[in-house]
Design a protein around this motif. Structure first.
Motif, short mmCIF file in Angstrom:
data_model
loop_
_atom_site.label_atom_id
_atom_site.label_comp_id
_atom_site.label_asym_id
_atom_site.label_seq_id
_atom_site.Cartn_x
_atom_site.Cartn_y
_atom_site.Cartn_z
N PRO A 158 -0.54 1.57 -8.18
CA PRO A 158 -1.89 1.28 -7.67
C PRO A 158 -2.51 0.07 -8.37
O PRO A 158 -2.31 -0.16 -9.56
CB PRO A 158 -2.67 2.55 -8.00
CG PRO A 158 -1.63 3.62 -8.12
CD PRO A 158 -0.42 2.94 -8.68
N PRO A 163 -13.30 0.48 -3.16
CA PRO A 163 -12.68 1.38 -4.14
C PRO A 163 -13.72 2.29 -4.78
O PRO A 163 -14.90 1.91 -4.87
CB PRO A 163 -12.05 0.43 -5.16
CG PRO A 163 -12.70 -0.88 -4.94
CD PRO A 163 -13.24 -0.91 -3.55
N ALA A 179 0.82 -1.20 0.00
CA ALA A 179 0.00 0.00 0.00
C ALA A 179 0.86 1.26 0.00
O ALA A 179 2.02 1.24 0.39
CB ALA A 179 -0.92 0.01 1.22
N ARG A 203 -9.52 0.26 -0.25
CA ARG A 203 -8.60 1.27 0.27
C ARG A 203 -8.75 1.31 1.77
O ARG A 203 -9.68 0.73 2.32
CB ARG A 203 -8.92 2.63 -0.34
CG ARG A 203 -8.73 2.64 -1.84
CD ARG A 203 -9.25 3.93 -2.46
NE ARG A 203 -9.05 3.85 -3.89
CZ ARG A 203 -8.00 4.38 -4.52
NH1 ARG A 203 -7.08 5.02 -3.84
NH2 ARG A 203 -7.88 4.28 -5.82
N VAL A 207 -5.03 8.18 3.82
CA VAL A 207 -5.67 7.34 2.82
C VAL A 207 -4.66 6.29 2.39
O VAL A 207 -3.52 6.62 2.04
CB VAL A 207 -6.11 8.18 1.59
CG1 VAL A 207 -6.60 7.28 0.47
CG2 VAL A 207 -7.17 9.19 1.99
N GLN A 208 -5.06 5.03 2.47
CA GLN A 208 -4.20 3.93 2.05
C GLN A 208 -4.70 3.42 0.70
O GLN A 208 -5.87 3.08 0.56
CB GLN A 208 -4.24 2.79 3.07
CG GLN A 208 -3.73 3.19 4.43
CD GLN A 208 -3.97 2.11 5.46
OE1 GLN A 208 -4.86 1.27 5.31
NE2 GLN A 208 -3.19 2.13 6.52
N THR A 209 -3.80 3.38 -0.26
CA THR A 209 -4.13 2.91 -1.60
C THR A 209 -3.41 1.59 -1.84
O THR A 209 -2.19 1.52 -1.65
CB THR A 209 -3.66 3.94 -2.66
OG1 THR A 209 -4.28 5.20 -2.37
CG2 THR A 209 -4.01 3.49 -4.07
#
Length: 144
Positions: free
Chosen positions: A109, A140, A79, A114, A99-101
């Motif tokens: 990505p 998402p 992430a 998320r 915010v974790q992607t």
């Protein structure tokens, strides 16, 4: 890390950098699957609730949980953590929205849930550390 961070309160640049550094170190530890480095970002008596709703109390418990999780169900999870807001609760205590992607191993990505995370990061004698936090999985966004 994002440069568009909403800052509420009077936070000097060195405090912003230190708090962002804790989040970056946590991201690096997660992506390296290093539970000891991950645990080192928390205070000794931290309270952490992960995205599965498990509350862990104390650095030792966070580190202990992380070891098998990172070798098990998290082994292929990576992430990027972006700080989006810092709120000065009181001097030396900052609430941080992250915010974790989800990404692949290279940091690109990928589809998937998320994370919306709130950390309370406090200044300690050994530096800034996470005193409390909660992670929440977020679906998402819909495709444009």
């Amino acid at each position: 890390m994002s440069h568009d961070v909403l800052v509420v309160g009077t936070l000097p640049p060195e405090t912003r950098a230190a708090v962002t550094g804790v989040v970056k170190a946590l991201e690096e530890a997660f992506n390296a699957k290093d539970p000891v480095a991950l645990g080192a970002q928390f205070t000794e008596h931290a309270s952490w609730t992960n995205a599965r709703g498990t509350r862990l109390d104390g650095r030792a418990a966070i580190t202990e949980f992380g070891a098998p999780a990172m070798k098990g169900f998290l082994r292929d999870s990576f992430a990027r953590y972006d700080v989006v807001k810092m709120l000065e609760v009181t001097p030396g205590v900052i609430a941080v929205n992250v915010v974790q992607t989800p990404t692949d191993r290279a940091g690109d990505p990928v589809p998937g849930p998320r994370g919306a995370t709130l950390y309370v990061i406090a200044e300690q004698p050994e530096g800034w550390r996470i005193a409390a936090g909660q992670n929440m999985a977020v679906d998402p966004p819909p495709a444009a």
